[in-house]
Design an enzyme around this catalytic site. Sequence first.
Site, PDB file in Angstrom:
ATOM      1  N   LEU A   1      86.534  63.477 -29.529  1.00  0.00           N
ATOM      2  CA  LEU A   1      85.355  63.005 -28.805  1.00  0.00           C
ATOM      3  C   LEU A   1      84.604  64.193 -28.216  1.00  0.00           C
ATOM      4  O   LEU A   1      85.214  65.108 -27.654  1.00  0.00           O
ATOM      5  CB  LEU A   1      85.804  62.042 -27.703  1.00  0.00           C
ATOM      6  CG  LEU A   1      84.736  61.239 -26.968  1.00  0.00           C
ATOM      7  CD1 LEU A   1      85.306  59.889 -26.554  1.00  0.00           C
ATOM      8  CD2 LEU A   1      84.287  61.989 -25.717  1.00  0.00           C
ATOM      9  N   LYS A   2      83.288  64.179 -28.348  1.00  0.00           N
ATOM     10  CA  LYS A   2      82.445  65.261 -27.820  1.00  0.00           C
ATOM     11  C   LYS A   2      81.963  64.884 -26.429  1.00  0.00           C
ATOM     12  O   LYS A   2      81.163  63.982 -26.256  1.00  0.00           O
ATOM     13  CB  LYS A   2      81.242  65.486 -28.738  1.00  0.00           C
ATOM     14  CG  LYS A   2      80.290  66.579 -28.268  1.00  0.00           C
ATOM     15  CD  LYS A   2      80.921  67.945 -28.378  1.00  0.00           C
ATOM     16  CE  LYS A   2      79.923  69.042 -27.989  1.00  0.00           C
ATOM     17  NZ  LYS A   2      79.713  69.112 -26.520  1.00  0.00           N
ATOM     18  N   HIS A   3      82.507  65.581 -25.431  1.00  0.00           N
ATOM     19  CA  HIS A   3      82.055  65.346 -24.059  1.00  0.00           C
ATOM     20  C   HIS A   3      80.742  66.083 -23.815  1.00  0.00           C
ATOM     21  O   HIS A   3      80.464  67.122 -24.421  1.00  0.00           O
ATOM     22  CB  HIS A   3      83.114  65.818 -23.071  1.00  0.00           C
ATOM     23  CG  HIS A   3      84.365  65.000 -23.098  1.00  0.00           C
ATOM     24  ND1 HIS A   3      84.657  64.050 -22.146  1.00  0.00           N
ATOM     25  CD2 HIS A   3      85.394  64.974 -23.976  1.00  0.00           C
ATOM     26  CE1 HIS A   3      85.819  63.486 -22.435  1.00  0.00           C
ATOM     27  NE2 HIS A   3      86.280  64.023 -23.543  1.00  0.00           N
TER      28      HIS A   3
ATOM     29  N   GLY B   1      78.958  62.180 -28.813  1.00  0.00           N
ATOM     30  CA  GLY B   1      79.241  62.075 -30.236  1.00  0.00           C
ATOM     31  C   GLY B   1      80.697  62.329 -30.552  1.00  0.00           C
ATOM     32  O   GLY B   1      81.569  62.345 -29.671  1.00  0.00           O
TER      33      GLY B   1
END
Length: 1141
Positions: free
Chosen positions: A202-204, A378
């Site tokens: 998961l893109k923080h 994203g």
Amino acid sequence: MSLPSFSSTSSLLFLSSRTSPRRLLPFPFPFPLLHLPLRLSSAAMPPRRDRDRDRGKQQPEQQWKPKAAADADAAPAPIAAAEAEFAGGVERMTISSPPKAPAAQVWVPRGYATSTSASATAAAASSSTAAEAVEKGVDVEERLSRAFKAAPTFKVDGNTFTQAQIRATFYPKFENDKSDQETRTRMIEMVSHGLATLEVTLKHSGSLFMYAGHHGGAYAKNSFGNIYTAVGIFVLGRLFRETWGKEAPRIQEEFNDFLEKNRISISMELVTAVLGDHGQRPKDDYAVITAVTELGHGKPKFYSTPEVIEFCRKWRLPTNYVWLFSTRKSALSFFAAYDALCEEGTATPVCKALDEIADVAVPASKDHVKVQGEILEGLVARIVSRESSVQIEDVLRNYPLPPSDGVDSDLGPSLREICAANRSDEKQQIKALLENVGSSMCPDHSDWFGHSGLGDQSPNDNKSVVTKFLQAHPTDYTTKKLQEMIRLMKQRHFAAAFKCYWNYHKIDSVSNDNLYYKMVIQVHNDYVFGRYQQEMRRNQELWPLYRGFFVDVNLFKVNNMKSSILSNDIDTSLKNINDALDSNSSAKDGLADEDSNLMVKLKFLPYKLRTFLIRNGLSALFKDGPSAYKTYYLRAVYIRRKYGSKPLSASTYLSEAEPFLEQYAKRSPVNQALIGAAGDLVQTENFLVTLEAERDEEGDLQVEHGTTPPSPTSTSLDVVPKAEGLIVFFPGIPGCAKSALCKEILNAPGGLGDNRPLHSLMGDLIKGKYWQKVADERRKKPSRVTLADKNAPNEEVWSQIENMCRTTKAAGVPVIPDSEGTESNPFSLEALAVFMFRVLQRVNHPGNLDNASPNVGYVLLMFYNLYNGKNRREFESELYERFGSLVKMPLLQPDRAPFPCEVKAILDEGISLFRLHQSRHGRADPSKGAYAKEWTQWEKRLRQVLFANTDYLNSIQVPFDFAVKEVLEQLKSVAKGDLKIKTPGIEKRKFGNIVFAAVTLPPADILGLLSKLAEDTDVNNFLSTTKLADNLNKAHVTLAHKRAHGVAAVSSYGVYQNQQVPVMFNAFLFSDKMAALEVELGTVDGEKITSRNDWPHATLWTAPGVAPKEANTLPQLVSEGQAKRVAIDPPITISGVLDFY
């Protein structure tokens, strides 16, 4: 809980295969453990798998071979004697030959001590000035001051060495050659055949933060010693408090020691509400570990995801969501799920879907919905080894989620509370954060505040330090490879900076002959990573170019020794060691080189609406107005009406966007799906840190990478005002026909169709500084069209033109030859051949570059090389982004015959020769260098080849009259406003941050002064015409501006803040566009207050569209007769208050 202990008394190494348990075997190399450290506890770290894949690839053959003559980078001749300690260190490192790779993988333990390299020992042994000075009682500050002052005179000679150590870095930025769809297809194919596993994380939405221990340093993406790193230290320290409770101080100290001894840096996504808006203001401030990097020996080694999770769970650090897809079914399901969610995906449905379809799902330490919110930036999908699923399951089984012993205890003030209580300036916030995190986590504040009386960090003479670093002898293989990388980037003119600062952590070792720096390698444009990857394909031995790249550099001298002998021994020995360690895993877990870098970023539309659509469109709104912004955001008219000319900061854009998105989402289910989530807005006004609005540590305020600004198209825009002019300039190469084109434009009936006067300045006929002459001429008649008949080949010249556009109210219009370009140059070899052919046909050219010149080929190659580092798309995009228009001059026929091989060969040969010449001699005349004979022969053969292909070179060119017609039509469109033009705007004000220091003056007293001046007839007429007295609401005398004079200059007035300063007014200067009072500042407590402006003044009025800073030009305008000066005799003194703004 007791953490693993480390020992350096055993000569054992772990040997392990991927399936067998680790076992201890004796290491056959005769190394003391000081130089190859060991880890004796299997609990300290998971087994490593080497990631290096750059071995065994054949180098491209070079056309020109370097001569044996010594150059700036070569080792000096041998000398008779050598210093015993240094030679002894080298001898201990030497091995006869690299060992053969055993069947099982050799794993290098991680017990790497900070000062274990032999070269570091040598440096300490040979540079003992600091210790001797202390023993002699010499004041430390005085010694350091002398060393710092003497640093610019540090000369590189045969006894100068350098050691570089990477301190922190993040993954290289790899760009796939394939499209996203092709990449996805290849990923699915690899998983289907059991060759790899698809890993999704998961893109923080936050900022990159790296930490290497309290001595190794804390780093943001491109900087250190600032508010970003202070926030990162605080958040990291608080994470230890949450998970370890009362044990946190001890664990923090042990963690720092562990990172330092093992030369490890950790990277994390830092998500806070105090550093400005991203996709959504987080509910809590947190961090997620995204990489662990081993920097102890050779090329950085990045831990695999299972190893990262094991590392983090042992230290109770937060980890990310991870999903693994190891079958064709699950991989296809993942991409299908993304396609279904990409336009409406938020955290809850995305995580739920991936949990259900993944073969292995690893929950994050912190729930994204609880700490960040529903807006999800994203996902990142990449290819990893096929064993990852088994490895990660083993880690999860052996290392369950750790407890949080301190979550219910008093953790002290939060990040937001500290920032809210310390909003006076950035330094105060940094100090409060570091003091609160405690000495166990951060005992040394020198990166932020300097050392004793030496002050905080400021860049050194970067060019000088880098040059010395490249010239000095490397003491180890790592240093040699970093020199190779930096040298290549400079030779290729890549858009990157190498900023050097004093390393205050090494302050006790500094002397005149022993200097320590921190080097920040900052890549300015993403295209550089792509260009560098192309270089890596040509030279497989190059090390990758990393993001977040920080290097410790030591420059030192060793007296009375044979440098070349030791240099060769060091280089040979450490390369053998490096090869021995790397040879055991030349492939990356069985993946081919191309496949090991497969990665795709998958972002969600609700996030992109907020950032790329709304936030990144703010500049268009406040520069070009609502009409230009309507393509971004239908709320433009409301925002512009509310904020007027005051820009809405990108750091707080959600204050306006969130309420609108909430209302829009309520209108229908379709809208709700589009927006994702809105309304849960965290108010940041009270604790947002004092950041410059322009500062963009993450670099994500630009257009999303991979997109190209559209080519100029016919749009309905306002005509360029008749009071403003145009600067037509030529980013080209000699022979591109710019002078002939300028003559045709000047002679064109009706000019550009709007009656503006045309004026041309030919560079070959101008003596002195050409662009300064253009600026001077434009000030005389700013409304005319200036044809700058000179090649404008690089960003430095483009910046000058931008500044000229601002100061003379003009729009810049670049005219470029239309060419396909190469992968690393905007001009094709065919275009270069045509340019050379044209120049060789010249006779009696004003610039003496014609058929009588002996080095035509060299000169054109020099210009061609100035454009290296950009392909055609990037070249045009940058010009269009800077100037808002682009005129293309047709050059080559689209249906031309193939390029003759002999012409291509002679140009390739010349480019190869030019690179060798430049590497050794820089810009020296080719007739005086080591390759003088080769140049003479090549220039002769170049003419023979080009003239032998006269018919071809003539046939591929577009007729000149057609090219002129096309350019004139485009220029007329620009002049009429049919093509978009952009005038660089007035400098933006920065919010929440001190921008300048000034003495504020009472308006009533100024109005009283003006009434006395009105006794002069000219002044009275001016005041009546402008109604200045009716509109004067404030006035000040600027003392220093951060952009013009620097932070130190502005902050130096802090001692006088809120003090009364007498201001003596000597004269009143005015023109039809501006008016100001000339001043002389008085004293405060006996100390004279001085302004950093060349002409101290108080600006009282400017005409619409004229920036206040333009008042600085009034004295010059007076001397030119374009403004008037009325003396105030006797002078009048008025007191004002000194303050920051």
